[in-house]
Scaffold this motif. Structure first.
Motif, short mmCIF file in Angstrom:
data_model
loop_
_atom_site.label_atom_id
_atom_site.label_comp_id
_atom_site.label_asym_id
_atom_site.label_seq_id
_atom_site.Cartn_x
_atom_site.Cartn_y
_atom_site.Cartn_z
N GLY A 277 -4.99 13.20 4.23
CA GLY A 277 -3.79 13.54 3.49
C GLY A 277 -2.53 12.99 4.14
N PRO A 278 -2.25 13.37 5.40
CA PRO A 278 -1.05 12.87 6.08
C PRO A 278 -0.99 11.34 6.14
N ALA A 281 0.01 10.04 2.85
CA ALA A 281 1.42 10.31 2.62
C ALA A 281 2.27 9.27 3.36
N LYS A 314 -6.20 3.49 -5.82
CA LYS A 314 -4.98 3.06 -6.52
C LYS A 314 -3.75 3.13 -5.64
N ARG A 315 -3.83 3.94 -4.59
CA ARG A 315 -2.70 4.02 -3.67
C ARG A 315 -2.46 2.68 -2.97
N PHE A 317 -2.63 -0.31 -4.38
CA PHE A 317 -2.14 -1.37 -5.24
C PHE A 317 -0.75 -1.76 -4.76
N MET A 345 -11.20 -3.01 -12.41
CA MET A 345 -9.78 -2.74 -12.25
C MET A 345 -9.22 -3.45 -11.02
N THR B 197 -1.34 4.35 -18.09
CA THR B 197 -0.92 4.51 -16.70
C THR B 197 -2.00 3.98 -15.77
N VAL B 198 -1.64 3.02 -14.93
CA VAL B 198 -2.57 2.55 -13.91
C VAL B 198 -2.48 3.46 -12.71
N PHE B 199 -1.25 3.82 -12.37
CA PHE B 199 -1.03 4.59 -11.17
C PHE B 199 0.26 5.35 -11.36
N GLU B 201 2.64 8.60 -9.40
CA GLU B 201 2.79 9.74 -8.50
C GLU B 201 4.26 10.11 -8.42
N GLN B 203 7.28 11.51 -5.95
CA GLN B 203 7.75 11.79 -4.61
C GLN B 203 8.93 12.74 -4.76
N ASP B 230 0.77 16.81 -0.97
CA ASP B 230 1.10 16.63 0.45
C ASP B 230 2.52 17.12 0.64
N HIS B 263 4.53 15.32 -2.42
CA HIS B 263 3.97 14.37 -3.37
C HIS B 263 3.21 15.14 -4.43
N SER B 265 0.30 13.82 -6.72
CA SER B 265 -0.37 12.54 -6.95
C SER B 265 -1.47 12.61 -7.98
N GLN B 267 -2.96 12.26 -11.27
CA GLN B 267 -2.28 11.49 -12.29
C GLN B 267 -1.99 12.24 -13.58
N LYS B 413 9.73 3.57 -7.94
CA LYS B 413 9.16 2.25 -8.22
C LYS B 413 8.42 2.35 -9.55
N GLN B 415 7.19 0.57 -12.75
CA GLN B 415 6.93 -0.82 -13.09
C GLN B 415 6.02 -0.91 -14.30
N LYS B 417 3.80 -3.68 -16.48
CA LYS B 417 3.35 -5.08 -16.50
C LYS B 417 3.51 -5.63 -17.91
#
Lengths: 716, 433
Positions: A277-278, A281, A314-315, A317, A345, B197-199, B201, B203, B230, B263, B265, B267, B413, B415, B417
Motif C-alpha cells: 500500500g505505502p 502510494a 494500471k498504476r 501506465f 490492454m 475509463t482505463v484508469f 483514481e 488524490q 491509502d 487516495h 483507487s 475504479q 492528470k 487525460q 486518448k
C-alpha cells in the motif's frame, strides 16, 4: 554576470565596510554585509574582505552575527591566522544568557574547521554537553563529531565517548539522535556505536521525528535479537512505522525488517505484502523523484514476489507529461506484470508509447514489447511489424534489434520476422540497427528472397562504412549466406574478402577476414561446422515468467542507491551485439543411445570476465531409473523445491527430450564468488563427469538425484 | 550525510551554494550539467547521478534544481524527501519557490538552511519550529525592520522545541477561535478513445487552518471513512485511533498545515464528471485534417463545472488550426504545437463545441502518434469521492470555536486518448495504369 567585475565590487565593499560612518549606523552596516554575502553567493571571490568581516563580528545584532559567520565559515580555511581573532568573540558568546546565541556560537566555532583552533574549542564544547538548553546540547554533540573529522587519526578521548553514551538517555529526542550520529562518526574505526539490548529497546521506544527515526532504524540493523520472543517484540513495535505515511521511514523500517528476519522467509514475505500500500502510494506521489525511487524499489520486491502488484498494473501506465526516466522504469515493471488477462490492454498501452517524442522512451517501449513477445509472440510480432510501416529511423532500428533478440529465444517466429524484414534496410541508419539486420539476414538467409541484394548494397558501400561492428557482422553474414545460397553470393564474398584483407586498415576486420579465408580452404564442411554450429533449438519452449528469487538476494541493497543504478545495465543489454555472443549454451551431448538413462552435462564457470579460460566442462555418470514422461510442471515444481531453476525444456513426447537447468550456490561467507551451475538433462544417452569443484557439484548432483528418484518413485 | 547543496536555475547558473561539511568546488556540478545537456528537457534529468567521488541527488521544483552532493551510500528516499522539505519550507516562507524570490531573500534562505541541517544531518524541519526561530518576512515587518533596524530573528528560545508536542508552541492566544478544513480532491484519470475509463483514481488532501487558543484536542469524524484506501497523516494524528475507530484525533499545529492525504483507487467509486466526444482525422491527399470536440457533463452530482480548459498536444505535422468555438476561446501555439481551449463554465443546456480544419505539412507522412487531450476543471462544494465530514469536536479547552468545511474537486492528470483516423482515398490514376 557573476564572474565579471569582481574586483571592482570587492574594492567598493571594502571601502564601505571600513567607513566609520557606516560602522556606526547599524542598519547600513548590516546592509553592506548583506551585499558581501550576496556577492559571495554569486561566485565573486570576496576572500580579501576577511579582516574587515572579522571586525564586524563583534556586535549584539544576531542577524549580523549570522551573516558574518556564514562568510567566515566559507573563507576560514584560506586565512587560518586571522580566524584566531574570531575565537575570542565566539568564546564570549558561549557564555551568553540567550541559548540561541550560545548554540549559534558553538555551531560556528566548530564549523570553522581549523585544526589550529582545536585547543580553544574543546573547553566550550565540553561545557555545551552539560548545558541546560537542549538546542545547545544538540549542537555540542555534533560538534564533537566535526572535531573528530578534522583530525581523524587523533586519539579518541574516552571521557567524551562515555559522556556521549550517557547522553543517549537525554530527554530531548534530537540530542539522542545526534549522539547516535556523532558516535557513529567518531567510532567509525571500531565499526560504529556498540548496540546492545538495553540501548536497542531504549531507542525503539523513543522513535521521534521522521529523520531521526530513519537514522535509528538504519543503525539498529546491526543488532541481532537474542531470542525469537525478543525478535517478535521488536517487530510488533515497528509495525506502525512499516506502514508510515513517510516513504523514507517505511523504506528504512522494511530494510530493518528484512535484516532481522533473514532467517524467517515467511515473515519477510508478509512484510513485503504489508508495504504494498505505502509503496503504491509513493508511486502516485506528486514528486517525480519520489515516484522514480519507489518504482525502483518495487522492481526489487517483484524479484521475490512476482505476483505482488498483479492487480495494480494500471498504476504503472505512463502519463503523457512524465519524464523519460520514469516512463522507462514503468515499462520495465509492466513487462513483469503481464499475464493472460491483461496482455491485450498492456500491449495496447505499450504500443502507444512506441511513438513517444523521446527516442529513448520509444526504443524502451519497443524492447518491452519484445520481452513480452517471448510469451505472447504472435500479438507482439503483429505490433512490431506494424511499427515498421511508419518508416521512422529510430523506431525501425529498435524494432529490428528487438526482432533479432526475439527470434533467438523463439525461433518459431522466424517466418514472420523474415517477411517483415523486406525493405527496412532503407530506413536503417544507425550501426546497431544495421548490425541486427545483417545478423538476421545471415541466419535466416534462405527465407529472405532479397537477402543477397541487400547484402550487395552493404558490400558496395563498405569503403565508406565507419562502424567496426557492422563490418565484422557483414563478413560473418556474407559467409553464412554463401553457405546456403552459394550461387548468388560467391562473387560478392570474393570482393568483400579481397577488400577486407588488402585494403581494410582495421586489424580486427582484417584478421577476421583472413580467418574466414583460411576456413574456406579447409573445405565447406569445416566452415559449416564453425559458422552454423550454434542455433537455438526451435523445439524449446521458454518458460513464461521469471522464477522468484529468495529475498536475501537483494535485501542488502534495499533502501540504498543500488536499485536506482540498475536501469543503466539493462539498457546496455539492448545495445549489445548478436545474441549468440552472449547466450551461453550448454554443449549438447551427441551420443544418443536407446537406454532410458539421463545424461547430465554440466558446465561450470566462475566470475564473468574471463569466461573463456575459466569455464570447465564437467561430466559425471549418474544412473537413473527410467522416468515415465512426467509433466513439465511437476518437474519444475520439484526442482524449485531444492532451488534448481528450469530454464527451458522440449515439449513432451519428443525425442531427445531435454531440460536445461541452472542453480547457484548461496553467498556463503568464505567464498567471494557465487558459483553458477548450468546443466542439461537429456532423456537418453549416458553421462560422465570430470569433477573439479567437487564440493559444489557433488551437492548439486546428490540433490538432483534425490529429486529424480522421488519423481520416479511417485510415478510407480 | 548531505554534504553540500547547490541551487541551479533553468539556464544552468548556480546561484546559491551551501556546504555543511568541508567546501566542495562547484566543478562537481559539471557532471550534472553534462547530464542536463544530454536530457534535452530539464524534466528528464535522472534524479541520481554517480560521479567518481560523489553521488549527486537532485530534485526539480519550480524550474529550479536542488542538487545535493553526497559522499557515502545513503537512503535515496531520505535525501529526496529532505530536498522537497527544503523547497516546501521556502515556498511556505515566501509564498513561492523561484529564483527571484530566493535571491531577494537570500539571507533568510541561508539562515533557514543553517537551521535545517547541521553537519549534514536534518535538525529542525518542522515549519512551526523554524518560524519561531526565523520569522518569515511580511510587508509590515520588513517596513518596521527598515525603520527600527530590528531583526527578523526571534529573541526567545523556541518553546515548541522543548514541549511534549513538538509541532505546537505553548501559550497560543487568539481572540477569534476558528478552525477551517478544506477537502480538496484531484481526479487522475485516463479515458480511452471510446470514453471508457482505463484508469482512474482520486488524490485527496485535507488542508487545515486552525487558530485556537491553548492546547485544544480535536476529533474529526467522517460520514463514510471506509472510502479511503491509502491515507497518510500529519504526525499529530493518533494513528491507533484511526485504525480502531476511523476518526482523526489530534492536537493541531498552530496555523496552516496539511492534515491528511488520501487516495481512492477502486475504479468503480471514481465518478468521471465530464464526457468528451471527439474526432480528429487527417486526409491522405491534401494538406488538411478535421477536428471536432464536444464536452458535456456526466456525473457532477448537480454542481456546475467551472474553469474548464482543454489542452491538446498536436502531432508535429500540424501547421495551423482554423477552428470555431461555440463557447470560450482557443489558442494554438505554433512552436510547441499545443492547442488550448479555454471554456470557462460548463452549461449543460448548450454544450460547448470546437470544430474546424487543421492544416498539415505537405509531403510529411501522416501523423503517427495519437494526440491526447488533457482536461482541467474545477467543481466547488463537491468532493467527487463522496467524502463528507460529519462533525468536529473539541476537548481540553472551554471556549466554543468557529468551524467550517469547504469542498473542492479539481482535475489532476486527466487525460483522454484521441481517436485519430486517416482517410485513404484511392488514387484512381495509378489503379488503372
Amino acid at each position: 554576470m557573476p564572474y565579471l567585475g569582481g574586483e571592482d565590487t570587492v574594492r567598493e565593499l571594502r571601502r564601505a565596510l571600513s567607513n566609520p560612518n557606516v560602522q556606526s549606523d547599524q542598519l547600513r552596516y548590516r546592509n553592506t554585509i548583506l551585499k558581501v554575502i550576496r556577492a559571495m553567493s554569486q561566485g565573486v571571490d570576496v576572500s580579501g574582505l576577511f579582516s574587515d568581516m572579522v571586525k564586524a563580528c563583534a556586535t549584539v545584532d544576531i542577524v549580523q552575527k549570522k551573516l558574518v559567520y556564514v562568510f567566515l565559515c566559507s573563507y576560514a580555511a584560506l586565512n587560518p591566522e586571522l580566524s584566531l581573532l574570531v575565537i575570542n568573540t565566539l568564546r564570549k558568546d558561549c557564555q551568553d544568557p540567550n541559548p540561541m546565541v550560545r548554540s549559534l556560537a558553538l555551531r560556528n566555532m566548530t564549523n570553522l574547521r581549523l585544526p589550529s583552533l582545536m585547543e580553544y574549542v574543546e573547553q566550550p564544547l565540553t561545557a555545551g554537553l552539560r548545558d541546560r538548553a537542549a538546542c545547545v546540547r544538540r549542537v555540542a554533540v555534533l560538534g564533537w563529531a566535526k572535531l573528530h573529522n578534522l583530525q581523524p587519526n587523533s586519539e579518541i578521548d574516552a571521557a567524551v565517548v562515555n559522556e556521549l553514551y550517557s547522553l543517549l538517555r537525554d530527554p530531548d529526542p534530537v540530542v539522542m539522535v545526534n549522539c547516535l550520529r556523532a558516535l557513529e562518526e567518531i567510532l567509525k574505526e571500531e565499526g560504529g556505536i556498540a548496540i546492545n539490548k538495553p540501548i536497542t529497546h531504549h531507542l525503539l521506544n523513543r522513535l521521534s521525528d521522521v529523520w531521526g527515526q530513519c537514522e535509528v532504524l538504519r543503525i539498529l540493523q546491526r543488532y541481532r535479537p537474542q531470542s525469537e520472543d525478543e525478535l517478535f517484540d521488536i517487530l510488533s513495535l515497528l509495525d506502525a512505522s512499516l506502514v508510515s505515511p513517510h516513504p523514507q521511514v517505511m523504506a528504512a523500517t522494511l530494510s530493518l525488517f528484512l535484516s532481522l528476519c533473514s532467517g524467517l522467509p515467511a515473515v519477510s514475505l508478509a512484510a513485503l505484502e504489508r508495504v504494498r500500500g505505502p509503496l503504491l502510494a509513493a508511486c502516485g506521489s506528486v514528486s517525480r523523484e519520489l515516484r522514480f525511487t519507489a518504482l525502483c524499489h518495487i522492481q526489487l520486491l517483484l524479484r521475490s514476489l512476482p505476483g505482488l502488484m498483479g492487480a495494480h498494473y494500471k498504476r504503472f501506465f505512463c502519463g503523457y507529461a512524465e519524464p523519460a526516466y520514469i516512463k522507462q522504469r514503468k515499462m520495465q515493471v509492466l513487462v513483469e506484470l503481464v499475464n493472460d488477462d491483461n496482455v491485450t490492454m498492456l500491449l495496447d498501452e505499450l504500443k502507444g508509447y512506441c511513438t513517444d517524442v523521446n527516442t529513448d522512451t520509444a526504443q524502451a517501449a519497443i524492447s518491452a514489447i519484445g520481452r513480452i513477445g517471448r510469451s505472447y509472440s504472435d500479438r507482439c510480432l503483429e505490433i512490431l511489424t506494424g511499427l515498421l510501416a511508419l518508416k521512422q529511423e529510430h523506431i525501425t532500428s529498435a524494432v529490428v534489434q528487438t526482432m533479432r533478440d526475439l527470434v533467438w529465444v523463439c525461433p518459431q517466429c522466424s517466418d514472420t520476422v523474415c517477411l517483415a524484414l523486406e525493405g527496412c534496410e532503407e530506413t536503417l541508419q544507425d550501426s546497431q540497427g544495421r548490425q541486427a539486420l545483417l545478423w538476421l539476414l545471415g541466419v535466416y538467409g534462405e527465407q529472405v528472397s532479397s537477402a543477397p541484394y541487400t547484402l550487395e548494397v552493404f558490400i558496395d558501400g563498405v569503403r565508406s562504412e565507419v562502424s567496426l561492428g557492422v563490418k565484422m557482422e557483414l563478413l560473418t553474414t556474407t559467409m553464412r549466406l554463401f553457405l546456403c545460397r552459394p550461387a548468388e553470393t560467391q562473387d560478392m564474398l570474393g570482393r568483400l574478402l579481397h577488400y577486407c584483407i588488402e585494403e581494410e586498415p582495421d586489424m580486427c576486420v582484417r584478421d577476421q577476414a583472413l580467418l574466414y579465408y583460411r576456413l574456406l580452404h579447409c573445405g565447406i564442411e569445416e566452415t559449416q561446422k564453425v559458422l552454423q554450429g550454434r542455433r537455438s533449438d526451435p523445439s524449446l519452449g521458454v518458460l513464461i515468467g521469471r522464477p522468484s528469487e529468495p529475498i536475501s538476494q537483494w535485501a542488502c541493497s534495499f533502501n540504498t542507491l543500488e536499485p536506482l543504478r540498475q536501469g543503466t545495465v539493462e539498457t546496455d543489454s539492448t545495445s549489445r551485439g548478436s545474441p549468440e555472443h552472449v547466450t551461453f549454451e550448454p554443449k549438447p551431448n551427441t551420443d544418443l543411445s536407446d537406454t532410458l538413462n539421463f545424461s547430465l552435462t554440466l558446465l561450470l564457470f566462475l566470475g564473468d570476465e574471463k569466461m573463456e579460460e575459466d569455464y570447465m566442462c564437467l561430466e559425471e555418470q549418474i544412473q537413473f531409473p527410467a522416468i515415465p514422461h512426467c509433466s513439465p510442471q511437476s518437474l519444475q515444481a520439484a526442482m524449485q523445491l531444492v532451488n534448481i531453476q528450469t530454464l527451458a525444456f522440449t515439449p513432451p513426447h519428443t525425442l531427445p527430450w531435454r531440460v536445461y537447468l541452472y542453480t547457484h550456490t548461496q553467498h556463503a561467507g568464505d567464498s567471494p564468488h557465487i558459483t553458477l551451475i548450468l546443466g542439461e538433462l537429456l532423456y537418453t544417452g549416458e553421462a560422465n563427469q570430470r569433477a573439479v569443484l567437487k564440493k559444489a557439484l557433488k551437492g548439486f548432483l546428490s540433490i538432483l538425484t534425490t529429486v529424480l528418484h522421488t519423481l520416479s518413485s511417485e510415478r510407480k | 550525510m548531505i554534504h553540500s547543496l547547490f541551487l541551479i536555475n533553468h539556464s544552468g547558473d548556480i546561484f546559491l551554494e551551501k556546504h555543511w561539511k568541508s567546501v566542495i568546488s562547484r566543478s562537481v556540478c559539471d557532471y550534472f550539467f553534462e547530464a542536463r545537456e544530454k536530457a534535452v528537457d530539464p524534466e528528464n534529468v535522472p534524479p541520481v547521478l554517480q560521479t567518481p567521488h560523489h553521488y549527486l541527488i537532485s530534485i526539480y521544483r519550480g524550474k529550479l534544481f536542488f542538487l545535493s552532493v553526497i559522499q557515502t551510500e545513503v537512503a535515496p528516499l531520505f535525501v529526496i524527501e529532505f530536498l522537497h522539505r527544503v523547497a516546501d519550507t521556502i515556498q511556505d516562507y515566501f509564498g513561492e519557490c523561484s529564483e527571484g524570490i530566493i535571491k531577494d531573500n537570500i539571507v533568510t534562505v541561508y539562515e533557514l538552511l543553517e537551521e535545517m541541517l547541521d553537519n549534514g544531518f536534518p535538525l529542525a524541519t518542522e515549519s512551526n519550529v523554524l518560524k519561531e526561530m526565523i520569522r518569515p518576512p511580511t510587508i509590515l515587518r520588513s517596513v518596521v525592520n527598515t525603520l527600527t533596524g530590528s531583526s527578523n530573528v526571534g529573541d526567545t528560545l523556541p518553546t515548541g522545541q522543548l514541549s511534549n508536542v513538538p509541532w505546537r508552541r505553548a501559550g497560543v492566544k487568539y481572540t477569534n477561535n476558528e478552525a477551517y478544513f478544506d477537502v480538496i480532491e484531484e481526479i487522475d484519470a485516463i479515458l480511452d478513445k471510446s470514453g471508457t475509463t482505463v484508469f482512474a483514481e482520486i488524490q485527496g488532501v485535507i488542508e487545515a487552518c486552525v487558530r485556537l487558543t491553548g492546547m485544544p484536542d480535536l476529533t474529526l469524524s467522517f460520514m463514510n471513512p471506509r472510502l479511503l484506501d491509502d491515507v497518510s497523516f500529519h504526525p499529530c494524528v493518533r494513528f491507533k485511533r484511526w485504525e480502531s475507530e476511523r476518526v482523526l484525533s489530534f492536537i493541531p499545529p498552530d496555523g496552516n498545515f496539511t492534515l491528511m492525504n488520501y487516495h481512492v483507487s477502486s475504479q468503480n467509486l471514481v465518478a468521471i464528471p465530464v464526457y468528451v466526444k471527439q474526432s480528429i482525422s487527417f486526409f491522405e491527399t491534401g494538406p488538411c485534417g478535421r477536428l471536432d470536440i464536444t464536452i458535456g457533463p456526466k456525473q457532477t452530482m448537480g454542481k456546475t463545472v467551472e474553469n474548464m480548459m482543454v489542452t491538446i498536444h498536436m502531432p508535429k505535422a500540424v501547421l495551423n488550426a482554423n477552428l470555431t468555438a461555440t463557447q470560450g476561446t482557443y489558442t494554438y501555439d505554433l512552436t510547441t504545437k499545443v492547442l488550448v481551449w479555454d471554456i470557462g463554465k460548463l452549461n449543460p443546456q448548450k454544450l460547448p463545441n470546437l470544430r474546424g480544419s487543421l492544416s498539415t505539412q505537405v509531403g510529411v507522412p501522416k501523423p503517427e502518434d495519437n494526440p491526447s487531450l488533457n482536461i482541467d476543471l474545477k467543481i466547488q462544494q463537491l468532493a467527487i469521492s463522496g467524502l463528507k465530514v460529519s462533525r468536529l469536536d473539541m476537548y481540553g479547552e472551554k471556549y466554543k470555536p468557529f468551524k467550517g468545511v469547504k469542498y473542492l474537486t479539481k482535475a489532476g492528470k486527466f487525460q483522454v486518448k484521441m481517436l485519430c483516423t486517416a482517410h485513404f482515398s484511392t488514387n484512381w490514376r495509378s489503379e488503372y495504369i
